[in-house]
Every structure is written in C-alpha cells, then in structure tokens.
Design an enzyme around this catalytic site. Structure first.
Site, PDB file in Angstrom:
ATOM      1  N   LYS A   1       8.526 -34.527  32.933  1.00  0.00           N
ATOM      2  CA  LYS A   1       7.196 -34.994  33.331  1.00  0.00           C
ATOM      3  C   LYS A   1       6.478 -35.544  32.106  1.00  0.00           C
ATOM      4  O   LYS A   1       6.016 -34.809  31.247  1.00  0.00           O
ATOM      5  CB  LYS A   1       6.367 -33.853  33.920  1.00  0.00           C
ATOM      6  CG  LYS A   1       5.102 -34.387  34.583  1.00  0.00           C
ATOM      7  CD  LYS A   1       3.963 -33.395  34.633  1.00  0.00           C
ATOM      8  CE  LYS A   1       3.246 -33.210  33.344  1.00  0.00           C
ATOM      9  NZ  LYS A   1       2.543 -34.399  32.835  1.00  0.00           N
TER      10      LYS A   1
ATOM     11  N   GLU B   1       6.388 -25.737  22.061  1.00  0.00           N
ATOM     12  CA  GLU B   1       6.008 -26.380  20.799  1.00  0.00           C
ATOM     13  C   GLU B   1       4.534 -26.725  20.921  1.00  0.00           C
ATOM     14  O   GLU B   1       4.171 -27.619  21.689  1.00  0.00           O
ATOM     15  CB  GLU B   1       6.821 -27.664  20.573  1.00  0.00           C
ATOM     16  CG  GLU B   1       8.316 -27.473  20.493  1.00  0.00           C
ATOM     17  CD  GLU B   1       8.763 -26.843  19.198  1.00  0.00           C
ATOM     18  OE1 GLU B   1       7.904 -26.519  18.341  1.00  0.00           O
ATOM     19  OE2 GLU B   1       9.972 -26.648  19.033  1.00  0.00           O
TER      20      GLU B   1
ATOM     21  N   CYS C   1       1.348 -32.784  15.702  1.00  0.00           N
ATOM     22  CA  CYS C   1       1.083 -31.342  15.633  1.00  0.00           C
ATOM     23  C   CYS C   1       1.320 -30.740  14.252  1.00  0.00           C
ATOM     24  O   CYS C   1       0.645 -29.803  13.862  1.00  0.00           O
ATOM     25  CB  CYS C   1       1.973 -30.654  16.655  1.00  0.00           C
ATOM     26  SG  CYS C   1       3.670 -31.202  16.521  1.00  0.00           S
TER      27      CYS C   1
ATOM     28  N   GLU D   1      -7.544 -27.225  15.555  1.00  0.00           N
ATOM     29  CA  GLU D   1      -6.780 -28.468  15.512  1.00  0.00           C
ATOM     30  C   GLU D   1      -7.672 -29.611  15.996  1.00  0.00           C
ATOM     31  O   GLU D   1      -8.189 -29.564  17.107  1.00  0.00           O
ATOM     32  CB  GLU D   1      -5.554 -28.349  16.407  1.00  0.00           C
ATOM     33  CG  GLU D   1      -4.674 -29.573  16.335  1.00  0.00           C
ATOM     34  CD  GLU D   1      -3.409 -29.427  17.162  1.00  0.00           C
ATOM     35  OE1 GLU D   1      -3.523 -29.135  18.357  1.00  0.00           O
ATOM     36  OE2 GLU D   1      -2.324 -29.616  16.603  1.00  0.00           O
TER      37      GLU D   1
HETATM   38  P1  NAD Z   1      -1.833 -30.925  26.821  1.00  0.00           P
HETATM   39  O1  NAD Z   1      -1.294 -29.571  26.620  1.00  0.00           O
HETATM   40  O2  NAD Z   1      -3.107 -31.057  27.557  1.00  0.00           O
HETATM   41  O3  NAD Z   1      -0.780 -31.845  27.619  1.00  0.00           O
HETATM   42  C1  NAD Z   1       0.568 -31.933  27.241  1.00  0.00           C
HETATM   43  C2  NAD Z   1       1.411 -32.111  28.490  1.00  0.00           C
HETATM   44  O4  NAD Z   1       1.336 -30.937  29.276  1.00  0.00           O
HETATM   45  C3  NAD Z   1       0.969 -33.241  29.406  1.00  0.00           C
HETATM   46  O5  NAD Z   1       2.134 -33.801  29.985  1.00  0.00           O
HETATM   47  C4  NAD Z   1       0.128 -32.525  30.463  1.00  0.00           C
HETATM   48  O6  NAD Z   1       0.074 -33.226  31.683  1.00  0.00           O
HETATM   49  C5  NAD Z   1       0.876 -31.231  30.598  1.00  0.00           C
HETATM   50  N1  NAD Z   1       0.087 -30.070  31.000  1.00  0.00           N
HETATM   51  C6  NAD Z   1      -1.191 -29.761  30.652  1.00  0.00           C
HETATM   52  N2  NAD Z   1      -1.541 -28.570  31.171  1.00  0.00           N
HETATM   53  C7  NAD Z   1      -0.458 -28.112  31.844  1.00  0.00           C
HETATM   54  C8  NAD Z   1      -0.195 -26.919  32.585  1.00  0.00           C
HETATM   55  N3  NAD Z   1      -1.111 -25.960  32.736  1.00  0.00           N
HETATM   56  N4  NAD Z   1       1.034 -26.770  33.128  1.00  0.00           N
HETATM   57  C9  NAD Z   1       1.987 -27.717  32.977  1.00  0.00           C
HETATM   58  N5  NAD Z   1       1.787 -28.867  32.304  1.00  0.00           N
HETATM   59  C10 NAD Z   1       0.583 -29.065  31.734  1.00  0.00           C
HETATM   60  O7  NAD Z   1      -1.870 -31.525  25.394  1.00  0.00           O
HETATM   61  P2  NAD Z   1      -2.484 -32.877  24.884  1.00  0.00           P
HETATM   62  O8  NAD Z   1      -3.860 -32.606  24.411  1.00  0.00           O
HETATM   63  O9  NAD Z   1      -2.276 -33.977  25.858  1.00  0.00           O
HETATM   64  O10 NAD Z   1      -1.475 -33.121  23.640  1.00  0.00           O
HETATM   65  C11 NAD Z   1      -1.767 -32.802  22.341  1.00  0.00           C
HETATM   66  C12 NAD Z   1      -1.360 -31.389  21.966  1.00  0.00           C
HETATM   67  O11 NAD Z   1       0.059 -31.290  21.881  1.00  0.00           O
HETATM   68  C13 NAD Z   1      -1.859 -30.982  20.594  1.00  0.00           C
HETATM   69  O12 NAD Z   1      -2.418 -29.696  20.641  1.00  0.00           O
HETATM   70  C14 NAD Z   1      -0.622 -30.985  19.727  1.00  0.00           C
HETATM   71  O13 NAD Z   1      -0.656 -30.159  18.608  1.00  0.00           O
HETATM   72  C15 NAD Z   1       0.420 -30.606  20.680  1.00  0.00           C
HETATM   73  N6  NAD Z   1       1.724 -31.071  20.219  1.00  0.00           N
HETATM   74  C16 NAD Z   1       2.619 -30.162  19.720  1.00  0.00           C
HETATM   75  C17 NAD Z   1       3.848 -30.574  19.226  1.00  0.00           C
HETATM   76  C18 NAD Z   1       4.848 -29.600  18.678  1.00  0.00           C
HETATM   77  O14 NAD Z   1       6.021 -29.940  18.581  1.00  0.00           O
HETATM   78  N7  NAD Z   1       4.491 -28.394  18.321  1.00  0.00           N
HETATM   79  C19 NAD Z   1       4.185 -31.910  19.282  1.00  0.00           C
HETATM   80  C20 NAD Z   1       3.262 -32.816  19.782  1.00  0.00           C
HETATM   81  C21 NAD Z   1       2.038 -32.361  20.260  1.00  0.00           C
END
Ligand code: NAD
Length: 484
Positions: A180, A254, A288, A387
């Site tokens: 997804k 992650e 991240c 963050e």
């Molecule tokens: P987010 O968590 O809101 O969304 C990420 C993904 O998860 C999207 O596809 C979203 O639709 C989905 N999602 C959101 N809530 C969900 C739930 N309850 N159940 C299932 N799916 C869900 O994050 P964002 O703000 O869009 O992305 C940025 C974040 O991602 C930052 O906090 C960043 O640090 C983190 N990130 C971490 C890594 C890593 O490898 N550690 C890499 C890239 C980004």
C-alpha cells in the site's frame, strides 16, 4: 499540462476495475497543480489483493515452492524492467514529493534493482538446510521458510527505495505481497506494477492497493496476512504494533528519528561539508535517519555554526526537476505548516536562527521552506526532541566527548547518527557508544549488506543485509532420531 491517470488497479497479475469510483488525486508540491490520479483502493480491493496473494502463496507448485534460482531469474527480469523505467520513476517521485531529481535518480531509479539482485543472490547462495548434530544423540535440520503473505505499507518520502526494502527480500524469500503506497506518491507505484507485469511475475505475487490510513489499517488487520512490514511515523507504527500484538502477527517497524551528528574537535570542517549536507539536509530534510541535531564542541562552536549557516544559505532552493536544485518543496501544505510551526517554536523557546526560517522569495508557488539553522539550542528544546521532517537543524554545544555522547543518547529515538573526526578509529570508538541502530563515520549511507533500523521509538526489526531477508522467513526445525 497532461496528467498521469490510471483507471485500474494491479491485482492478481493483471489490471482490473476498482470496487468503487473513489480516486486519489496527486498534487505537485512545486506547482500546486494536479498532476495525476489513480483509483483509491477500498476494503473490497484489499480483500481481492490479499486473496490473490494468498492463492499465489498457497499454490503447491507456486512461487513460494520454487527454487531460489528460479525466482532469481524472474527478479532479474523485474530489475531490468525497472532499469528501463528508471528515468521516469525518478521523475515521477520528484514531481510528487519534491525530491531533487539527482537524488531521485540515485535513490528511486537506482536502488530498487540493486536490492532485487542483492536479495536474490543471498537466497541463491544460502544453504538449503542447516544440519546440526544434536547434544542428545539426534540431528536437527533447520530450514528458513518464506513467512507467507506480506502486507507492506510505505510512506511518501522515499517511496521506491522503501518499497523495495520490503519487496526485494520478501519476493526473493518466496513470499507474496500486497503493498500500500502512501496517497501522496502513487504514480510511481503504477510504474512498478507495469515493470512487474512486463517481467512476468506470476499472478498474485505482487499486488498494489493505493490508499490512506484506513486502507492501511484494514490491510494490517486482514486475517490472511502473515507478516506486516511498515515504514512511517512513530504514531502510526504504535497503532500497527498494537494490532499486530493482539493478532500475534510478526511486524517490522521503521519509524521516526532525531539523530545526532557529533563533530569532534579535530573535524576537518571544510572537507566534510558535502557529506554533512548528505547526513543532515538531504531530500529537503524528509528522511527518517537525518542528523537534525548537530553537536559541536564549545571550542569550535562558532566555526561550526558559521559553516552550517554558510552551507544552508548557499543551497539552491527551487524546482526539484532542475538538476541544480539542492532543496525542493516539502511534500504537502500540511507538512509545510508543520515545519513552520516548529520554526516558530524554535524561536519562541530561545533558539537563535542564523539563516532561513521563511518561504523563499525566489518562487511564487509550491510548499517551500528555506533551509534553516538554529544555534544556541538546548537538547531539551522542542526542536531538539521532536522529529520535524523538514530542512531545520539545531546546533547544540558540548564541552567534552562524554557530554556529546550523553546529549546524542538523550533522545526518545535511536535510528541513525554520525561521528566526524580526522581520526577514523577514534570516531568509530565513539560511534560504538551511540545508542541507535546505525551510525556513520564522516558520512552516512545505508549500506545494502548491513542491517538498517532503529531502537527505542524508531522501531523494531531490521531491513537490509541477511537480517532484512530473515524478517520475511520463519525457522522450521526437524528433529531426526539418534542413528541406529
Ligand atoms: P504516516 O505514518 O502517517 O504514513 C506512512 C504510511 O502509513 C502511509 O502509507 C499511510 O497511509 C500509512 N498509515 C498511516 N496510519 C496508518 C495506520 N494506522 N495503519 C496502517 N497504515 C497507516 O507517516 P508520514 O508522515 O506520511 O511519513 C513520514 C514518517 O515516516 C516520518 O515520521 C519518518 O521518520 C518516517 N519514516 C521512517 C523511515 C524509517 O526507515 N525508519 C523511513 C521513511 C520515513
């Protein structure tokens, strides 16, 4: 301008009509215009995708039962098909999330084929069975088996590379996948589907259902999913972990970070600036593992602040498709509001802003924020603890190395970090004491052969390296009786 629009979803090895007429529109963060649209996956579409992945996994002659070499041949074709589309993949990511195009070519066009080949090779070269002479007379045969149907959820910031941190090991191991993508970056995922179809991935091995958090949550809970792999925010990761805990479902998370760059007092600053940029401000601050806390010795504090201020103010901010651009827009107006909120908080809490903090005057559209440096920041300030996910750095002073480590480790996160010094061995000793999943010396790069991931609020489990493959396998033991 022509838009990129897809009428159908890639499920079960072909293109099919979505269950509803709902659509996801993608807006350019640079022009604020709509650049494309795809069907929004509904719960019925998730059901269909999981059923296709389940059937493909359970097929007694299917993908999960093939020899690793046979899967590797298909994955090599997949890698080649992605390479043939690498330019367009990079462009689409850059257009959707603002990633500078030179970086998109490396991360998004370049990395996925590398990962497919790396994990295929690992599988081909892995022993089929580990035969262990037992302590009680018998023999134990230990095998690694594909874990099953994987639900993979990815964010928008590095959509292709992060998708393949999951897809490459999962597919090489013999799993089938429903992925997804995030709503902000769906157009590149449809090119992935085209590449998979052209490569002849068997039906149902890869299925793509774009959607928002409800679609993601439905996928995580689906009874026919065997493993969840998630990259995204800590808040969403916590919810997913709760669901997986209740279901006793394996999960890799992650999550976010607030990593520290420790600049030791012998650092060669001028020789380090390019690598420091890569470790602190890459992808407009939307990665991240970025080192958004820069720790500088008091003896060289002003010099470090001046160097970072000079760096940040010299970066070309603008259209991410221009190869000269170093800082593109943030992914969404919501994200820009968030980053501007943190800048305001940084000032209100006494941080001294030495450059940036505004929307650039050189552009008249787009969700841009100038690269911003805050000096004289305490590690307890909000901008040091939370963050931000934008081009905003805090420069924090330290008196000695013990204090530098104490500050670096005083964080609820533990994902990345760096140590900078003319003495690599000494820097490596300091790096070993940083409490996080990964630490770089004089640079930061995710190395495919080594595990990447976080501790504390940065997540659980690892991607990359053999450990990243093992995340998609379960262990199976056969006890042979004592001979005779
Ligand atoms: P987010 O968590 O809101 O969304 C990420 C993904 O998860 C999207 O596809 C979203 O639709 C989905 N999602 C959101 N809530 C969900 C739930 N309850 N159940 C299932 N799916 C869900 O994050 P964002 O703000 O869009 O992305 C940025 C974040 O991602 C930052 O906090 C960043 O640090 C983190 N990130 C971490 C890594 C890593 O490898 N550690 C890499 C890239 C980004």
């Amino acid at each position: 301008m022509t838009t990129i629009d897809y009428p159908e979803l890639y499920i079960g090895g072909g293109w099919s009509r979505p269950a509803t007429s709902d659509r996801i529109q993608v807006t350019s963060p640079t022009t604020e215009e709509v650049i494309g649209s795809v069907p929004a996956g509904s719960t019925q579409d998730v059901d269909r995708a999981v059923a296709a992945a389940r059937a493909a996994f359970d097929d007694p002659q299917g993908w999960s039962t093939w020899e690793p070499k046979q899967r590797a041949e298909v994955l090599e074709r997949f890698a080649s098909e992605l390479e043939a589309r690498a330019g367009e993949l990079s462009r689409r990511v850059s257009m959707q999330n603002g990633m500078p195009i030179w970086l998109a070519e490396q991360f998004e066009g370049g990395f996925p084929p590398v990962l497919l080949r790396y994990f295929s090779d690992l599988m081909v070269n892995a022993p089929d069975v580990d035969s262990r002479p037992g302590m009680l007379g018998g023999t134990a045969l230990v095998r690694r088996r594909p874990i099953g149907v994987v639900g993979a959820i990815v964010p928008w910031n590095v959509p292709q590379a992060i998708s393949f941190l999951k897809l490459a090991p999962a597919l090489a191991a013999g799993c089938t996948v429903v992925i997804k993508p995030a709503e902000e970056t769906v157009l590149d995922a449809f090119l992935t589907a085209e590449a998979a179809a052209a490569a002849g991935l068997p039906d149902g091995v890869l299925n793509i259902v774009p959607g928002g958090r409800d679609t993601g949550a439905y996928l995580v809970e689906h009874p026919d999913i065997d493993k969840v792999s998630f990259t995204g925010s800590t808040a969403a990761g916590r919810k997913i972990a709760e669901t997986c805990g209740r279901l006793l479902r394996p999960v890799t998370l992650e999550l976010g970070g607030k990593s520290a760059a420790i600049l030791l007092d012998d650092v060669d600053l001028s020789a380090s600036m390019e690598s420091l940029f890569g470790a602190t401000l890459l992808n407009n601050g939307q990665i991240c593992w970025l080192n958004t806390r820069v720790l500088a010795p008091t003896s060289r504090y002003d010099e470090v602040v001046d160097a970072l201020t000079g760096l940040a103010s010299s970066l070309t901010v603008g259209d991410p498709l221009d190869p000269e651009t170093k800082i593109g827009p943030l992914v969404s107006s919501r994200q820009r509001d968030r980053v501007e909120g943190y800048i305001a908080k940084g000032k209100a809490e006494g941080g001294r802003m030495t450059t940036g903090g505004k929307r650039p005057s050189s552009v008249d559209a787009g969700w841009f924020v100038e690269p911003t440096i805050f000096a004289d920041v305490d590690n307890n300030a909000t901008i040091s603890r939370e963050e931000i996910f934008g081009p905003v750095l805090s420069v924090i002073p330290f008196r000695d190395e013990a204090e530098a480590l104490a500050i670096a480790n005083d964080s609820e996160y533990g994902l990345g970090g760096t140590v900078w010094s003319a003495d690599v061995d000494h820097a490596a000793d300091i790096a070993a004491k940083v409490k996080s999943g990964t630490v770089g010396v004089n640079h930061y790069t995710n190395e495919p052969v080594a595990p990447f991931g976080g501790i504390k609020n940065s997540g659980m489990g690892r991607e990359l390296g053999p450990e990243g493959l093992h995340a998609f396998q379960h262990l199976h033991t056969v006890y042979l009786p004592p001979a005779g």
